[in-house]
Design an enzyme around this catalytic site. Structure first.
Site, PDB file in Angstrom:
ATOM      1  N   GLU A  39    -110.838 -75.046  -5.134  1.00 23.41           N
ATOM      2  CA  GLU A  39    -111.878 -74.552  -6.026  1.00 23.41           C
ATOM      3  C   GLU A  39    -112.110 -75.631  -7.067  1.00 23.41           C
ATOM      4  O   GLU A  39    -111.236 -75.906  -7.882  1.00 23.41           O
ATOM      5  CB  GLU A  39    -111.432 -73.256  -6.710  1.00 23.41           C
ATOM      6  CG  GLU A  39    -112.374 -72.787  -7.805  1.00 23.41           C
ATOM      7  CD  GLU A  39    -111.740 -71.758  -8.733  1.00 23.41           C
ATOM      8  OE1 GLU A  39    -112.117 -71.738  -9.928  1.00 23.41           O
ATOM      9  OE2 GLU A  39    -110.870 -70.995  -8.285  1.00 23.41           O
ATOM     10  N   ARG A  43    -116.153 -77.884 -14.990  1.00 22.50           N
ATOM     11  CA  ARG A  43    -115.663 -78.089 -16.355  1.00 22.50           C
ATOM     12  C   ARG A  43    -115.918 -79.492 -16.887  1.00 22.50           C
ATOM     13  O   ARG A  43    -115.656 -79.760 -18.053  1.00 22.50           O
ATOM     14  CB  ARG A  43    -114.155 -77.788 -16.407  1.00 22.50           C
ATOM     15  CG  ARG A  43    -113.814 -76.345 -16.102  1.00 22.50           C
ATOM     16  CD  ARG A  43    -112.336 -76.083 -16.229  1.00 22.50           C
ATOM     17  NE  ARG A  43    -111.987 -74.723 -15.860  1.00 22.50           N
ATOM     18  CZ  ARG A  43    -110.756 -74.233 -15.863  1.00 22.50           C
ATOM     19  NH1 ARG A  43    -109.742 -75.017 -16.232  1.00 22.50           N
ATOM     20  NH2 ARG A  43    -110.524 -72.992 -15.507  1.00 22.50           N
ATOM     21  N   LYS A 126    -110.873 -61.877  -9.048  1.00 23.00           N
ATOM     22  CA  LYS A 126    -109.964 -62.835  -9.685  1.00 23.00           C
ATOM     23  C   LYS A 126    -109.461 -62.216 -10.992  1.00 23.00           C
ATOM     24  O   LYS A 126    -110.252 -61.962 -11.907  1.00 23.00           O
ATOM     25  CB  LYS A 126    -110.721 -64.144  -9.945  1.00 23.00           C
ATOM     26  CG  LYS A 126    -109.998 -65.135 -10.853  1.00 23.00           C
ATOM     27  CD  LYS A 126    -110.893 -66.347 -11.087  1.00 23.00           C
ATOM     28  CE  LYS A 126    -110.333 -67.272 -12.151  1.00 23.00           C
ATOM     29  NZ  LYS A 126    -111.154 -68.480 -12.317  1.00 23.00           N
TER      30      LYS A 126
END
Length: 206
Positions: A39, A43, A126
């Protein structure tokens, strides 16, 4: 199916990468270590380019994390993402993921958020940030009212506590960054990444 692959691997590396030129070596390292999934989080400014480069490795299944909206997801899919993750539940990401036919694993931290995601037809969530929210005991308590819903706890997961989460019946996999720490990627220490990833695979194996 992507969820079946994730269930079989039991762990998803969560990657923050600041130098896209390192993405190819990172992809090769994960595949070599027996964990062909990543993943890549949005960012850093280099994230999309890194995702595109990593996705060129046909043995690696690449998803996108830290999504904020449907437009982010469109760009990530164009770059090669095959699954979507966000820190919280985003209706626009859910709609775009459904339209594009890729799995979406939204971050949830409360029963209300869990209900919102479930009402959108999402059955794997999640739990984030797992350790900050109270860890295994918190997830056990919050997941109890939602039989049939699966969780991928992320946030503060390490080689030392991953098994505790994976022993919960509701947990299909954990997300973690310890084996792909940004400082290791920045330093180009892919031998250490391979070593830590092999250890993670062993720790999380059923």
């Amino acid at each position: 199916m992507m969820i079946e692959l994730i269930k079989s691997l039991r762990i998803v590396p969560v990657v923050a990468i600041s130098d896209a030129s390192k993405a190819e070596d990172l992809a090769n390292a994960l595949v070599a270590a027996g964990l062909p999934i990543a993943e890549i989080t949005l960012r850093t400014p280099a994230s999309l380019e890194a995702l595109k480069i990593a996705a060129n490795n046909k043995d690696l299944h690449v998803g996108v994390g830290s999504l904020r909206n449907g437009e982010d997801l469109k760009k990530a899919i164009d770059a090669g993402a095959t699954f979507a993750v966000s820190a919280g539940f985003s209706p626009s990401v859910a709609a775009e993921a459904s339209k594009q036919g890729i799995p979406y694993f939204p971050g949830v931290s409360t029963p209300t958020e869990m209900l919102q995601a479930i009402n959108e037809g999402i059955t794997t969530l999640k739990f984030f940030p797992a350790e900050t929210l109270g860890g295994v005991n918190a997830l056990k308590a919050m997941s109890a009212p939602f039989p049939g819903i699966s969780f991928m706890p992320t946030g503060g997961i390490t080689a030392a506590n991953a098994r505790q989460y994976l022993e919960l019946a509701s947990v299909v996999a954990v997300g973690g960054s310890w084996m792909v720490a940004q400082k290791l990627i920045d330093a180009g220490d892919f031998d250490e990444i391979i070593s830590l990833t092999k250890e993670a695979v062993k720790v999380c194996a059923q």
